[in-house]
Write a protein that holds these residues in place. Structure first.
Motif, PDB file in Angstrom:
ATOM      1  N   GLY A   1     -24.444 -33.222 -12.016  1.00 47.58           N
ATOM      2  CA  GLY A   1     -23.393 -32.673 -11.164  1.00 47.58           C
ATOM      3  C   GLY A   1     -23.089 -33.585  -9.994  1.00 47.58           C
ATOM      4  O   GLY A   1     -21.923 -33.765  -9.614  1.00 47.58           O
ATOM      5  N   TRP A   2     -24.130 -34.180  -9.426  1.00 46.51           N
ATOM      6  CA  TRP A   2     -23.936 -35.083  -8.283  1.00 46.51           C
ATOM      7  C   TRP A   2     -23.196 -36.357  -8.686  1.00 46.51           C
ATOM      8  O   TRP A   2     -22.489 -36.948  -7.873  1.00 46.51           O
ATOM      9  N   LYS A   3     -23.361 -36.773  -9.942  1.00 44.83           N
ATOM     10  CA  LYS A   3     -22.618 -37.944 -10.420  1.00 44.83           C
ATOM     11  C   LYS A   3     -21.119 -37.659 -10.433  1.00 44.83           C
ATOM     12  O   LYS A   3     -20.308 -38.509 -10.059  1.00 44.83           O
TER      13      LYS A   3
ATOM     14  N   LYS B   1     -20.792 -25.813 -17.996  1.00 45.70           N
ATOM     15  CA  LYS B   1     -20.896 -27.119 -17.341  1.00 45.70           C
ATOM     16  C   LYS B   1     -20.192 -27.110 -15.989  1.00 45.70           C
ATOM     17  O   LYS B   1     -20.688 -27.666 -15.002  1.00 45.70           O
ATOM     18  N   GLU B   2     -19.027 -26.456 -15.918  1.00 46.31           N
ATOM     19  CA  GLU B   2     -18.283 -26.398 -14.658  1.00 46.31           C
ATOM     20  C   GLU B   2     -19.029 -25.548 -13.625  1.00 46.31           C
ATOM     21  O   GLU B   2     -19.029 -25.867 -12.431  1.00 46.31           O
ATOM     22  N   LYS B   3     -19.666 -24.478 -14.087  1.00 47.60           N
ATOM     23  CA  LYS B   3     -20.462 -23.655 -13.176  1.00 47.60           C
ATOM     24  C   LYS B   3     -21.645 -24.452 -12.626  1.00 47.60           C
ATOM     25  O   LYS B   3     -22.023 -24.301 -11.454  1.00 47.60           O
ATOM     26  N   ASP B   4     -22.237 -25.303 -13.470  1.00 43.44           N
ATOM     27  CA  ASP B   4     -23.342 -26.160 -13.015  1.00 43.44           C
ATOM     28  C   ASP B   4     -22.871 -27.145 -11.946  1.00 43.44           C
ATOM     29  O   ASP B   4     -23.608 -27.459 -11.005  1.00 43.44           O
ATOM     30  N   LEU B   5     -21.639 -27.644 -12.084  1.00 43.09           N
ATOM     31  CA  LEU B   5     -21.081 -28.562 -11.088  1.00 43.09           C
ATOM     32  C   LEU B   5     -20.949 -27.868  -9.734  1.00 43.09           C
ATOM     33  O   LEU B   5     -21.262 -28.446  -8.689  1.00 43.09           O
ATOM     34  N   ILE B   6     -20.495 -26.627  -9.758  1.00 44.86           N
ATOM     35  CA  ILE B   6     -20.338 -25.868  -8.516  1.00 44.86           C
ATOM     36  C   ILE B   6     -21.703 -25.575  -7.900  1.00 44.86           C
ATOM     37  O   ILE B   6     -21.895 -25.715  -6.685  1.00 44.86           O
TER      38      ILE B   6
ATOM     39  N   SER C   1     -24.419 -27.312  -8.283  1.00 42.04           N
ATOM     40  CA  SER C   1     -24.968 -28.589  -7.793  1.00 42.04           C
ATOM     41  C   SER C   1     -24.416 -28.944  -6.420  1.00 42.04           C
ATOM     42  O   SER C   1     -25.121 -29.533  -5.587  1.00 42.04           O
ATOM     43  N   THR C   2     -23.161 -28.592  -6.189  1.00 39.04           N
ATOM     44  CA  THR C   2     -22.530 -28.870  -4.902  1.00 39.04           C
ATOM     45  C   THR C   2     -22.980 -27.872  -3.836  1.00 39.04           C
ATOM     46  O   THR C   2     -23.260 -28.247  -2.697  1.00 39.04           O
ATOM     47  N   ASN C   3     -23.081 -26.608  -4.222  1.00 38.37           N
ATOM     48  CA  ASN C   3     -23.476 -25.580  -3.257  1.00 38.37           C
ATOM     49  C   ASN C   3     -24.886 -25.797  -2.713  1.00 38.37           C
ATOM     50  O   ASN C   3     -25.152 -25.519  -1.539  1.00 38.37           O
ATOM     51  N   VAL C   4     -25.805 -26.294  -3.547  1.00 38.37           N
ATOM     52  CA  VAL C   4     -27.171 -26.510  -3.040  1.00 38.37           C
ATOM     53  C   VAL C   4     -27.190 -27.623  -1.997  1.00 38.37           C
ATOM     54  O   VAL C   4     -27.991 -27.576  -1.055  1.00 38.37           O
ATOM     55  N   LEU C   5     -26.295 -28.606  -2.135  1.00 35.42           N
ATOM     56  CA  LEU C   5     -26.222 -29.675  -1.128  1.00 35.42           C
ATOM     57  C   LEU C   5     -25.723 -29.107   0.205  1.00 35.42           C
ATOM     58  O   LEU C   5     -26.259 -29.425   1.270  1.00 35.42           O
ATOM     59  N   ILE C   6     -24.679 -28.275   0.125  1.00 33.33           N
ATOM     60  CA  ILE C   6     -24.128 -27.668   1.337  1.00 33.33           C
ATOM     61  C   ILE C   6     -25.172 -26.777   2.005  1.00 33.33           C
ATOM     62  O   ILE C   6     -25.377 -26.822   3.229  1.00 33.33           O
ATOM     63  N   GLU C   7     -25.856 -25.977   1.194  1.00 34.72           N
ATOM     64  CA  GLU C   7     -26.846 -25.042   1.734  1.00 34.72           C
ATOM     65  C   GLU C   7     -28.008 -25.780   2.385  1.00 34.72           C
ATOM     66  O   GLU C   7     -28.453 -25.426   3.482  1.00 34.72           O
ATOM     67  N   TYR C   8     -28.483 -26.831   1.732  1.00 33.55           N
ATOM     68  CA  TYR C   8     -29.623 -27.572   2.276  1.00 33.55           C
ATOM     69  C   TYR C   8     -29.220 -28.333   3.539  1.00 33.55           C
ATOM     70  O   TYR C   8     -29.981 -28.408   4.511  1.00 33.55           O
ATOM     71  N   GLN C   9     -28.020 -28.891   3.528  1.00 38.40           N
ATOM     72  CA  GLN C   9     -27.564 -29.677   4.680  1.00 38.40           C
ATOM     73  C   GLN C   9     -27.400 -28.813   5.928  1.00 38.40           C
ATOM     74  O   GLN C   9     -27.653 -29.260   7.043  1.00 38.40           O
ATOM     75  N   THR C  10     -27.006 -27.571   5.745  1.00 38.30           N
ATOM     76  CA  THR C  10     -26.750 -26.690   6.884  1.00 38.30           C
ATOM     77  C   THR C  10     -27.958 -25.863   7.309  1.00 38.30           C
ATOM     78  O   THR C  10     -28.065 -25.457   8.464  1.00 38.30           O
ATOM     79  N   THR C  11     -28.888 -25.582   6.382  1.00 42.78           N
ATOM     80  CA  THR C  11     -30.025 -24.702   6.698  1.00 42.78           C
ATOM     81  C   THR C  11     -31.390 -25.367   6.550  1.00 42.78           C
ATOM     82  O   THR C  11     -32.390 -24.848   7.050  1.00 42.78           O
TER      83      THR C  11
END
Length: 417
Positions: free
Chosen positions: A36-38, A76-81, A83-93
């Motif tokens: 997903g990050w790719k 696959k599209e749900k996995d992409l979302i 993958s992105t949400n965990v980055l946002i969540e980790y970056q903010t919390t």
């Protein structure tokens, strides 16, 4: 972490990957996030954006949704979302609220219990965790097949069920077929040897001719390794730890398992040597404690290591201060390799084993004899070391032979007539 900070995509994904490893996420699940990050990386390159934040993540998710509802998306599209949400969540919390749970295989019934006994037997034999996990996966598939055919006890098992399961493997990959057949063969042999079966049914399981192709080891040049080391900021306790661990991999070629398992008793300061029993081979290994390495370890022990009664030298940088695990070390090395401005990095391995390979390559360039390299790397014999001969391009060029002239009336002057 109380708010967002400016980070490149590589920086945030490296941190999240290390976080996943510390929480024992399964490597298959981590690979889904990496894929997903790719895709996210491609999106950011198209948008000419280097810094990742919630706004960039939301734009990527909006692009995926494309005016559709979440329920209309593919897996696959749900996995992409995700993958992105965990980055946002980790970056903010600084954490991720929900984590994946490893699948628990249930081995029920008489045959399932015998499979559990077989797996315990394999473990007692000293088989690796990966081998046992592989056996568990493929035997569970065999058990599911038997259950679906109402074969609930060993007395009902016969050759038609074994051959029937083998036949359904036809569309699997060669490696999957090989591992499945090997697991079933081992289980059937166990049943016969322990008199659970009156007949040895292993003859029904064909032997696979599959052989895993040996890949060319990933290596980095001496200059690239030095750039990796220069990337580490030793002003912080974490940096002091990371520098010492990377030096152990780059200068001595230690495996990740031996670096993470290194204890105070393994370092003999009076003789400036390191003595240990390798986790993989169970063989003793003695290596010199180089001045650069010794100083890095002392720097970490005096000014970076948290207070702990654990016998292990390297501990996690954050609470709880437990022993550092191998997947975390892999993510740490990967982080610095990706930040060392090395060309073509996306097509290379990023872990500590790549530094071990690189040491072998550097020693070969220096014309170090193969038995010496074998001893340094802790190989039980030189056969294991010979694989590195394929990366010694200069020596291979010296072995090149001139192409003989072709004595043929149809070939003259370098051209076909």
């Amino acid at each position: 972490m109380t708010g967002e900070k400016k980070q490149t995509l590589c920086e945030i994904t490296s941190e999240v990957e290390a976080y996943f490893n510390e929480l024992s996420y399964h490597k298959v699940r981590i690979r889904v996030y990496q894929n997903g990050w790719k895709r996210l990386k491609q999106f950011m390159e198209e948008q000419r954006t280097e810094i990742f934040d919630a706004k960039v993540g939301d734009a990527f998710i909006t692009n995926i949704l494309n005016k559709r509802s979440y329920t209309e998306l593919s897996r696959k599209e749900k996995d992409l979302i995700r993958s992105t949400n965990v980055l946002i969540e980790y970056q903010t919390t600084g954490m991720i609220k929900f984590r994946s749970v490893r699948k628990d295989y249930n081995f029920e019934g008489e045959i399932g219990n015998l499979m559990q006994n077989f797996l315990s037997y394999r473990k007692a034999q000293g088989m690796s965790k990966d081998t046992i996990a592989s056996n568990k996966l493929y035997l569970h598939r065999f058990l599911s097949y038997l259950n679906s055919n109402k074969i609930l006890s060993l007395s009902g098992l016969d050759k038609q069920h074994i051959l029937g399961f083998i036949n359904v493997l036809g569309f699997s990959s060669k490696s999957t077929i090989h591992c499945t057949l090997s697991s079933i063969r081992g289980f059937l042999r166990y049943l016969f040897d322990n008199q659970y079966l009156d007949y040895d049914l292993t003859y029904l399981v064909p032997k696979s001719s599959y052989k895993k192709e040996a890949r060319l080891p990933t290596t980095y040049t001496k200059d690239e390794v030095e750039r990796v080391l220069a990337t580490v900021d030793t002003a912080s306790p974490k940096g002091k730890r990371d520098k010492a661990m990377i030096l152990l991999a780059a200068r001595l070629g230690l495996r990740a398992s031996d670096i993470c398992g290194l204890k105070f008793e393994n370092i003999l300061w009076e003789t400036n040597t390191i003595h240990l029993i390798q986790k993989k081979t169970k063989e003793k290994l003695e290596l010199p404690l180089l001045v650069e390495l010794g100083n890095a370890i002392i720097d970490y022990l005096k000014y970076g290591r948290p207070e702990s009664d654990l016998p292990y030298i390297f501990l996690r940088a954050g609470q709880p201060y437990d022993k550092l695990e191998e997947p975390t070390l892999h993510s740490i090395v990967s982080f610095y390799l990706k930040h060392a401005n090395i060309s073509n990095i996306d097509h290379k391995k990023h872990g500590p084993h790549a530094l071990r390979h690189s040491l072998a390559g550097i020693l070969l360039e220096q014309k170090t004899p193969l038995p010496v390299i074998s001893e340094v790397l802790g190989h039980t014999n030189t056969e294991s070391t010979k694989t590195y001969l394929r990366i010694d391009l200069e020596s291979l060029r010296e072995c090149a032979l001139d192409v003989p002239k072709i004595q043929s009336p149809h070939y003259q002057g370098g051209e076909l007539k």
